[in-house]
Enzyme design. Sequence first.
Site, PDB file in Angstrom:
ATOM      1  N   CYS A   1      43.911 -44.400 -61.428  1.00  0.00           N
ATOM      2  CA  CYS A   1      43.390 -44.458 -60.060  1.00  0.00           C
ATOM      3  C   CYS A   1      43.116 -43.053 -59.528  1.00  0.00           C
ATOM      4  O   CYS A   1      42.148 -42.429 -59.954  1.00  0.00           O
ATOM      5  CB  CYS A   1      44.321 -45.283 -59.171  1.00  0.00           C
ATOM      6  SG  CYS A   1      43.421 -45.984 -57.772  1.00  0.00           S
TER       7      CYS A   1
ATOM      8  N   HIS B   1      44.732 -50.230 -61.934  1.00  0.00           N
ATOM      9  CA  HIS B   1      46.129 -49.931 -62.287  1.00  0.00           C
ATOM     10  C   HIS B   1      46.582 -50.834 -63.435  1.00  0.00           C
ATOM     11  O   HIS B   1      47.102 -51.930 -63.190  1.00  0.00           O
ATOM     12  CB  HIS B   1      47.039 -50.215 -61.088  1.00  0.00           C
ATOM     13  CG  HIS B   1      46.842 -49.286 -59.947  1.00  0.00           C
ATOM     14  ND1 HIS B   1      47.690 -48.222 -59.707  1.00  0.00           N
ATOM     15  CD2 HIS B   1      45.906 -49.243 -58.977  1.00  0.00           C
ATOM     16  CE1 HIS B   1      47.281 -47.568 -58.625  1.00  0.00           C
ATOM     17  NE2 HIS B   1      46.199 -48.170 -58.165  1.00  0.00           N
TER      18      HIS B   1
ATOM     19  N   GLU C   1      49.150 -50.559 -65.182  1.00  0.00           N
ATOM     20  CA  GLU C   1      50.626 -50.642 -65.259  1.00  0.00           C
ATOM     21  C   GLU C   1      51.183 -51.921 -64.649  1.00  0.00           C
ATOM     22  O   GLU C   1      52.286 -52.344 -64.981  1.00  0.00           O
ATOM     23  CB  GLU C   1      51.262 -49.415 -64.593  1.00  0.00           C
ATOM     24  CG  GLU C   1      51.162 -49.315 -63.075  1.00  0.00           C
ATOM     25  CD  GLU C   1      49.877 -48.659 -62.570  1.00  0.00           C
ATOM     26  OE1 GLU C   1      48.881 -48.624 -63.321  1.00  0.00           O
ATOM     27  OE2 GLU C   1      49.857 -48.211 -61.403  1.00  0.00           O
TER      28      GLU C   1
HETATM   29  N1  GLN Z   1      43.615 -42.345 -52.758  1.00  0.00           N
HETATM   30  C1  GLN Z   1      42.731 -42.931 -53.702  1.00  0.00           C
HETATM   31  C2  GLN Z   1      41.904 -44.051 -53.086  1.00  0.00           C
HETATM   32  O1  GLN Z   1      42.242 -44.587 -52.074  1.00  0.00           O
HETATM   33  C3  GLN Z   1      43.475 -43.430 -54.940  1.00  0.00           C
HETATM   34  C4  GLN Z   1      44.423 -44.565 -54.676  1.00  0.00           C
HETATM   35  C5  GLN Z   1      45.400 -44.815 -55.786  1.00  0.00           C
HETATM   36  O2  GLN Z   1      45.637 -43.924 -56.611  1.00  0.00           O
HETATM   37  N2  GLN Z   1      45.986 -45.987 -55.821  1.00  0.00           N
HETATM   38  O3  GLN Z   1      40.894 -44.420 -53.617  1.00  0.00           O
END
Ligand code: GLN
Length: 536
Positions: free
Chosen positions: A383, A509, A511
């Site tokens: 992410c 994600h 994970e």
């Molecule tokens: N801050 C980033 C976004 O909002 C990444 C979010 C995250 O890593 N879950 O896109």
Amino acid sequence: MKKKYIFVTGGVTSSLGKGIISASLGLLLKAVGYKVTIQKFDPYLNIDPGTMSPYEHGECYVTEDGAETDLDLGHYERFLGISTSQDNNVTTGRIYNNVISKERKGEFLGKTVQVIPHITDEIKNSFYKIGKNNSFEIIITEIGGCIGDIESLPFFEAVRQAKLDLKKSDFLNIHLTLIPYLSTSGELKTKPTQHSVKKLLEAGIQPDILVCRSEHKLGKEIKNKLALFCNVSKNSVIESIDAESIYDVPVLMREERLHEIVLENLNIKKKKPLRLSRWKRFLSNLHMSENKLKIAIIGKYVSLQDSYKSISESLIHAGANQNSKVDIQWILSEELKTQNLKKKLKNIDGIIVAPGFGVRGIEGKILAIEYVRKNKIPFFGICLGMQCACIEFSRNVLGYEIANSTEFDRETNHPVIDLMQEQKKIKNKGGTMRLGSYECFLEKGTQIYNSYKSTEIHERHRHRYEFNNSYKSEFNDHGMKTPGINPKLNLVETIELDDHPWFIGTQYHPEYRSRVLKPHPLFVSFVNKIKSIKNG
Ligand code: GLN
């Protein structure tokens, strides 16, 4: 079969591991043939933990249906191999919100709306909601916090009432407590547990089973004393001794016959013999693995490692699968500077740049990515980690020195990461990110495809910002591929480098989907590559 409800409560102190005990019991009951789910009730006023800092609450776990939930739901999914949903995590905030909106709609016209019965009815409805789903036979409900906390009172009152609603053999309370050891006198003390059970009795709940956390074995005498003072039968005092790994707990609970006592109390029989052979194979890999791999997790919340719970657990699952012991090195991103980078990343076999929000530590992450890109060290960006890899690539390969995400620099002339169109009009912060499971198509012949061996995957999301498609062809032309695409919205979901042993970033994600008995293919492929590089 009538639905069976097991309520897991806690006393003496928080953080005794109700989530792990609940998950372990769930696993054992599932192993003897029952359809089990687990839900968690949290006493705080936030509607969900999505708006909290990880320092307050640890990781925010995201379900398939896009609920932002307590990290215990991660344990439930990982232990049981099930998928949970919004209904599996309910907070006081959600309960009050529901009751107040019903009041505004006029559903209680003429009545004074009160904690008892309106709030407790709403809690009970939420207890039973998941049970109405015919796929479950046993519903384990974990009540967050401790008996005696003011804010948990309505939940305990609802548990008391549930006992009256349900048949005797359909209700069970397991109370988890601590038996402290006084090293000066060399004694285990039962008094805190006695007090905690008294508190529970004041709330009208007699525990059926006591699970006692302890550093040392309890012995018959202590167990008998607890049984006598807490009014439970002798065989219903279970010891839960500190374990090397959370994954040992189901085996320890089996040795203590927790599931047998539960089945007896619920007046049901095993549907099949209990076999944990696959689980035990995982444990022996976990404890015997010889290859030691040093993998760094670089993030801004590393001082509370629970902030990255699903990532560290995914590495443990993948490590055991690859006969390797993953030794996680926690690195605080804001401490990484050009001067100390080499020293800090010395002897590191691979790095994960973690998810996160806000600008703190971003430049440290970007420096680390430049280092592993140039030195061909395996890199996994999750992410925000993927977004940082895109910023690094545009600055150092494409030469756009001021490239950035508009999350960190609204005015940048090179917004390689930018807010999604539909996010631009959103004002409220709670539950408004791109959340939950989305489809992604993978291009054959790429590193990511080779990890999944599938062209169609579904992964969970939690973010507002996205790769800016206007930079796509330039990225591709200079060696950064974008082989994973959301087919409906044409969004870039994965990036990878052509000329690198393992350099993958995912906007989603992975994970959240790793399971003990089904490690996630991307983590497996990452650990496998690190192992093969290390072993030459
Ligand atoms: N801050 C980033 C976004 O909002 C990444 C979010 C995250 O890593 N879950 O896109």
